[in-house]
Design a protein around this motif. Structure first.
Motif, mmCIF file in Angstrom:
data_model
loop_
_atom_site.group_PDB
_atom_site.id
_atom_site.type_symbol
_atom_site.label_atom_id
_atom_site.label_comp_id
_atom_site.label_asym_id
_atom_site.label_seq_id
_atom_site.Cartn_x
_atom_site.Cartn_y
_atom_site.Cartn_z
ATOM 1 N N GLY A 91 0.808 -1.218 0.000
ATOM 2 C CA GLY A 91 0.000 0.000 0.000
ATOM 3 C C GLY A 91 0.839 1.265 0.000
ATOM 4 N N VAL A 92 0.187 2.348 -0.405
ATOM 5 C CA VAL A 92 0.820 3.660 -0.506
ATOM 6 C C VAL A 92 0.120 4.598 0.464
ATOM 7 N N LEU A 93 0.911 5.360 1.224
ATOM 8 C CA LEU A 93 0.386 6.301 2.209
ATOM 9 C C LEU A 93 0.525 7.713 1.658
ATOM 10 N N LEU A 94 -0.616 8.362 1.427
ATOM 11 C CA LEU A 94 -0.678 9.710 0.877
ATOM 12 C C LEU A 94 -0.785 10.712 2.018
ATOM 13 N N GLY A 95 0.088 11.721 2.007
ATOM 14 C CA GLY A 95 0.084 12.680 3.107
ATOM 15 C C GLY A 95 0.003 14.130 2.696
ATOM 16 N N SER A 96 -0.607 14.428 1.563
ATOM 17 C CA SER A 96 -0.734 15.809 1.089
ATOM 18 C C SER A 96 -2.194 16.140 0.811
ATOM 19 N N GLY A 97 -2.702 17.182 1.476
ATOM 20 C CA GLY A 97 -4.107 17.542 1.332
ATOM 21 C C GLY A 97 -4.510 17.971 -0.057
ATOM 22 N N LYS A 98 -3.707 18.840 -0.691
ATOM 23 C CA LYS A 98 -4.057 19.338 -2.026
ATOM 24 C C LYS A 98 -4.012 18.198 -3.046
ATOM 25 N N LEU A 99 -2.990 17.360 -2.963
ATOM 26 C CA LEU A 99 -2.879 16.215 -3.868
ATOM 27 C C LEU A 99 -4.039 15.238 -3.643
ATOM 28 N N ALA A 100 -4.464 15.083 -2.389
ATOM 29 C CA ALA A 100 -5.581 14.181 -2.082
ATOM 30 C C ALA A 100 -6.843 14.599 -2.824
ATOM 31 N N SER A 101 -7.092 15.904 -2.915
ATOM 32 C CA SER A 101 -8.264 16.383 -3.648
ATOM 33 C C SER A 101 -8.201 15.926 -5.098
ATOM 34 N N GLU A 102 -7.032 16.078 -5.720
ATOM 35 C CA GLU A 102 -6.863 15.682 -7.118
ATOM 36 C C GLU A 102 -7.043 14.170 -7.278
ATOM 37 N N LEU A 103 -6.447 13.387 -6.370
ATOM 38 C CA LEU A 103 -6.513 11.930 -6.482
ATOM 39 C C LEU A 103 -7.905 11.405 -6.156
ATOM 40 N N ASP A 104 -8.629 12.082 -5.262
ATOM 41 C CA ASP A 104 -9.993 11.663 -4.955
ATOM 42 C C ASP A 104 -10.910 11.928 -6.147
ATOM 43 N N ARG A 105 -10.672 13.019 -6.860
ATOM 44 C CA ARG A 105 -11.455 13.297 -8.075
ATOM 45 C C ARG A 105 -11.251 12.200 -9.112
ATOM 46 N N LEU A 106 -10.074 11.550 -9.079
ATOM 47 C CA LEU A 106 -9.759 10.468 -10.020
ATOM 48 C C LEU A 106 -10.152 9.089 -9.469
ATOM 49 N N ASP A 107 -10.844 9.061 -8.317
ATOM 50 C CA ASP A 107 -11.283 7.816 -7.676
ATOM 51 C C ASP A 107 -10.126 6.876 -7.342
ATOM 52 N N LEU A 108 -8.995 7.428 -6.918
ATOM 53 C CA LEU A 108 -7.823 6.601 -6.632
ATOM 54 C C LEU A 108 -7.618 6.319 -5.141
ATOM 55 N N ILE A 109 -8.304 7.050 -4.256
ATOM 56 C CA ILE A 109 -8.108 6.851 -2.814
ATOM 57 C C ILE A 109 -9.057 5.758 -2.326
ATOM 58 N N ASP A 110 -8.482 4.766 -1.632
ATOM 59 C CA ASP A 110 -9.255 3.617 -1.144
ATOM 60 C C ASP A 110 -9.650 3.741 0.315
ATOM 61 N N GLU A 111 -8.732 4.313 1.132
ATOM 62 C CA GLU A 111 -8.981 4.412 2.571
ATOM 63 C C GLU A 111 -8.515 5.761 3.091
ATOM 64 N N TYR A 112 -9.049 6.124 4.251
ATOM 65 C CA TYR A 112 -8.735 7.399 4.888
ATOM 66 C C TYR A 112 -8.397 7.105 6.344
ATOM 67 N N LYS A 113 -7.254 7.602 6.792
ATOM 68 C CA LYS A 113 -6.878 7.453 8.206
ATOM 69 C C LYS A 113 -6.525 8.847 8.727
ATOM 70 N N PHE A 114 -7.547 9.499 9.280
ATOM 71 C CA PHE A 114 -7.369 10.855 9.769
ATOM 72 C C PHE A 114 -7.096 10.837 11.260
ATOM 73 N N LEU A 115 -6.161 11.672 11.691
ATOM 74 C CA LEU A 115 -5.964 11.889 13.113
ATOM 75 C C LEU A 115 -6.654 13.213 13.427
ATOM 76 N N VAL A 116 -7.826 13.105 14.079
ATOM 77 C CA VAL A 116 -8.658 14.272 14.361
ATOM 78 C C VAL A 116 -8.260 14.837 15.726
ATOM 79 N N HIS A 117 -7.777 16.084 15.706
ATOM 80 C CA HIS A 117 -7.257 16.716 16.919
ATOM 81 C C HIS A 117 -8.330 17.550 17.613
ATOM 82 N N PRO A 118 -8.289 17.599 18.962
ATOM 83 C CA PRO A 118 -9.289 18.354 19.728
ATOM 84 C C PRO A 118 -8.971 19.853 19.671
ATOM 85 N N ARG A 119 -9.066 20.403 18.477
ATOM 86 C CA ARG A 119 -8.749 21.812 18.250
ATOM 87 C C ARG A 119 -9.753 22.378 17.255
ATOM 88 N N ILE A 120 -10.068 23.651 17.416
ATOM 89 C CA ILE A 120 -10.804 24.402 16.401
ATOM 90 C C ILE A 120 -9.861 25.519 15.991
#
Length: 190
Positions: free
Chosen positions: A118-147
């Protein structure tokens, strides 16, 4: 077995993906070190690559004071294959770095096919482009207790349709962040 593309990033409760807004403690570093260890390769855009390249090689060499968890991440990152999507830069000198050129859909699909772990993608802007191409299979977000109250935000440039996801796991960390693991649930809906 074909490898999967997993998008993983730190995100605040209001969707901010500014790398300075998350909690950067040993627990967070250990979380991302584990994700990287399980993956066969890293995939970044040029901006993320340059941010990482400007700091982590020095930590791996021991030129910068760092905790054990940070040093473990840095040393592992040195060895891990790193692929970079860039239209403006082609020369990537950091150990095990490779340029992704040509058609984005074809190049990234070939990388997935060639990386069974597997490949681990770590760039937000690139993720948008790759998601538009239906290439992202899974998402592992670390959600921080911050606003954060500012950007950049996750998918701020939008997607053509809503992405339906299935929850695989939600794991709270001691520092208050929650590791969220989702996989694609099916076809895109508008």
């Amino acid at each position: 077995m074909m490898g999967i593309l997993t998008f993983s990033i730190n995100v605040t409760l209001d969707g901010c993906v500014d790398h300075q807004e998350g909690i950067a403690d040993d627990e967070t570093h250990a979380f991302f070190t584990r994700l990287m260890d399980e993956a066969g390769a890293m995939l970044w855009g040029r901006i993320t690559y340059e941010m990482m390249e400007s700091y982590w090689p020095a930590v791996a060499r021991g030129d910068v004071e760092a905790t054990t968890a940070m040093r473990e991440w840095a040393v592992m990152l040195e060895e891990k294959p790193k692929y970079v999507v860039s239209s403006t830069r082609t020369d990537f000198r950091w150990t095990n770095s490779h340029h992704i050129a040509g058609d984005l859909r074809t190049s990234v699909q070939e990388l997935k096919d060639a990386t069974p772990a597997g490949v681990l993608l770590g760039s937000g802007k690139l993720a948008s482009e790759l998601d538009r191409l239906d290439l992202i299979d899974e998402y592992k977000f670390l959600v921080h207790p911050r606003i954060a109250g500012h950007g950049p935000t996750l998918y701020q440039n939008g997607l053509p349709g809503t992405r339906r996801l299935e929850l695989v796991s939600a794991t709270p960390l001691r520092n208050g962040a929650v590791a969220m693991h989702y996989r694609r649930a099916g076809p895109t809906t508008s």
